[in-house]
Design an enzyme around this catalytic site. Sequence first.
Site, PDB file in Angstrom:
ATOM      1  N   ASP A  60       0.861  -1.174   0.000  1.00  0.00           N
ATOM      2  CA  ASP A  60       0.000   0.000   0.000  1.00  0.00           C
ATOM      3  C   ASP A  60       0.906   1.235   0.000  1.00  0.00           C
ATOM      4  OD1 ASP A  60      -3.094   0.772   0.895  1.00  0.00           O
ATOM      5  OD2 ASP A  60      -1.603   2.239   1.525  1.00  0.00           O
ATOM      6  N   GLU A 103      -4.828   2.513  -3.829  1.00  0.00           N
ATOM      7  CA  GLU A 103      -3.362   2.528  -3.876  1.00  0.00           C
ATOM      8  C   GLU A 103      -2.766   1.219  -3.353  1.00  0.00           C
ATOM      9  OE1 GLU A 103      -4.476   4.671   0.025  1.00  0.00           O
ATOM     10  OE2 GLU A 103      -5.325   4.310  -1.952  1.00  0.00           O
TER      11      GLU A 103
END
Length: 204
Positions: A60, A103
Amino acid sequence: ESTVKARTQELEEKNTELEVLYVTDSLTNLYNRRKIDDALIAEAARAKRYHEPLSLIMLDIDHFKQINDLYGHLNGDKALVTISDILLKQSRSSDVCGRWGGEEFVIICPSTSLEDVGVVAEKLRKAIETTAIPEVGNITASFGLAQLGDDFDIEQFILQGNHDIYVEKQFRFMIESKEDQCLIGCIDLFDFDPHNSRVGIGIL
């Protein structure tokens, strides 16, 4: 007959293109969540059948909201594309790379133990941290690793990877907070007035 054959080939090519689009993330050109879900089921079944390990890497991008806020969403997209390119270049041909959402990314690593997948993850981490993104600069990512358990529970498999990301982000936040406090403390120390009892040293 040749016309029919050409038409059939054209239809087959269009169907192939549609199939690719169906499983591909339009921004990053990685596999999308739908394809990753299918790949997890298939690779778990394969691991069970051949008694081989199956591991995954989840990552992430750190502070992605701030990247969007500071540099704009177009540059945020550039960051996502850059990370995706790194994953494709640095991962192995047997790995399955995808965008999990937002993301967050995932790499499925067949026939790979947790120890070995850690080596792959560290390679990816260094590649990400040393790559300057135009208009953004260098960024970091938090990683989570997991190996499929003997119960072949895919949901638990994913939860473990997500949990590791959460733990790393909490640790990173703690370190960054301490660094900020240390910086403030050092400034206070340099501005020390011997007639003033207030001295900020900060947390080390």
